[in-house]
Design a protein around this motif. Structure first.
Motif, PDB file in Angstrom:
ATOM      1  N   GLY A 115       0.826  -1.202   0.000  1.00  0.00           N
ATOM      2  CA  GLY A 115       0.000   0.000   0.000  1.00  0.00           C
ATOM      3  C   GLY A 115       0.859   1.249   0.000  1.00  0.00           C
ATOM      4  N   ALA A 118       2.258   1.899  -3.161  1.00  0.00           N
ATOM      5  CA  ALA A 118       1.190   2.111  -4.140  1.00  0.00           C
ATOM      6  C   ALA A 118       1.381   1.262  -5.388  1.00  0.00           C
ATOM      7  N   ARG A 123      -3.367  -1.121  -5.623  1.00  0.00           N
ATOM      8  CA  ARG A 123      -4.341  -0.038  -5.785  1.00  0.00           C
ATOM      9  C   ARG A 123      -5.648  -0.547  -6.390  1.00  0.00           C
ATOM     10  N   SER A 124      -5.550  -1.447  -7.367  1.00  0.00           N
ATOM     11  CA  SER A 124      -6.795  -1.936  -7.975  1.00  0.00           C
ATOM     12  C   SER A 124      -7.547  -2.831  -6.986  1.00  0.00           C
ATOM     13  N   GLU A 126      -7.543  -2.364  -3.815  1.00  0.00           N
ATOM     14  CA  GLU A 126      -8.168  -1.449  -2.861  1.00  0.00           C
ATOM     15  C   GLU A 126      -9.450  -0.863  -3.431  1.00  0.00           C
TER      16      GLU A 126
END
Ligand SMILES: Nc1ncnc2c1ncn2[C@@H]1O[C@H](COP(=O)(O)OP(=O)(O)OP(=O)(O)O)[C@@H](O)[C@H]1O
Ligand SMILES: [Mg+2]
Length: 255
Positions: A115, A118, A123-124, A126
């Motif tokens: 996280g 990133a 990210r996808s 999340e």
């Protein structure tokens, strides 16, 4: 229906108190089973054993054939057992959405480091987690409260939020400890509809502890009755409400 959860000979003592004595309980896949009984009967203790918080003195618990007693609480959750608490335990300062996202945590791969960096995959994931969390808030009727601080939600909504958080872990078996506690009759009726939908549409198996007999008798396939740590009756709702031992446990023995 096949057995999903199987409890046999379960006993647990606290000092001199036998909180559970030789309890047998079978929960079939797709069933709604209620565990009822007077205050102090041992209902929450059953949940605490099933979720790995208490270690019994004796007995066996299997879930999908696995020995549940050998597993730590997080491992039990990962196997598909999720619960709510009698005293609603939401993260009071977090938004409703963040409460649900926390429940989903175990399923997000990549962890804190991913996280922080990133990574695109994280990210996808999340983004997907947020979509799923919103869908769960919609499911429990809190779609409009996603950004509301949990502490400012009324009790009935906090209880549903806790259910959404439990559902975020994608359980097979959902343990609900007094989901209707503190709810008014309208809220209780809505809750009954929600529990039915969880079973019918999401194919969940539900074990619930509840004092509200309208809810218990209205939605349960089977009811097991505890008194002083012992199972004194088990059967269909209609059988249970006529059972003399059950009536006596609730009303007390005649003088
Ligand atoms: N950690 C503990 N230490 C000592 N005693 C405990 C502990 N947990 C439960 N007990 C005792 O075990 C008995 C059963 O408690 P439990 O919370 O399971 O009852 P319950 O059926 O859930 O009651 P209620 O309807 O009031 O929630 C009670 O006498 C309680 O005081
Ligand atoms: Mg309890």
């Amino acid at each position: 229906m096949t057995g999903l959860l199987s409890v046999s000979g379960l006993s647990i003592n606290f000092g001199g108190l036998a909180a559970l004595s030789d309890l047998d309980l079978e929960v079939a896949e797709g069933a709604i089973v209620a565990l009822i009984g007077p205050n102090g009967a041992g209902k929450t203790t059953v949940f605490n054993v099933l979720s790995g918080l208490y270690h019994p003195s004796r007995g066996r618990v299997t879930f999908r054939g696995d020995d549940l007693l050998a597993l730590a609480p997080y491992a039990i959750a990962r196997r598909g057992v999720a619960r709510t608490f009698q005293n609603t335990e939401v993260f009071r300062r977090l938004s409703a959405l963040d409460n649900v996202l926390i429940g989903r945590h175990a399923h997000i791969k990549g962890g804190v480091l991913g996280g922080a960096l990133a990574l695109p995959r994280v990210r996808s994931e999340e983004a997907r987690a947020r979509r799923d969390a919103r869908a769960l808030l919609d499911l429990v009727g809190l779609g409009d409260s996603a950004n509301v601080e949990a502490a400012s939600l009324p009790l009935g909504h906090q209880k549903r939020l806790e259910m959404a958080r439990a559902l975020a872990a994608e359980p097979t078996l959902l343990l609900l400890d007094e989901p209707a506690g503190g709810l008014n009759p309208t809220e209780t009726r809505e809750l009954m509809g929600l529990i039915r939908r969880l079973r019918d549409e999401r194919k969940l198996t539900i074990l619930l502890v509840e004092h509200d007999m309208q809810l218990v008798m209205g939605i349960s396939d089977r009811v097991a009755v505890l008194d002083h740590g012992r199972k004194i009756a088990e059967g269909k709702p209609g059988e249970i409400s006529r059972d003399p031992a059950v009536i006596e446990a609730y009303l007390g023995a005649p003088e």
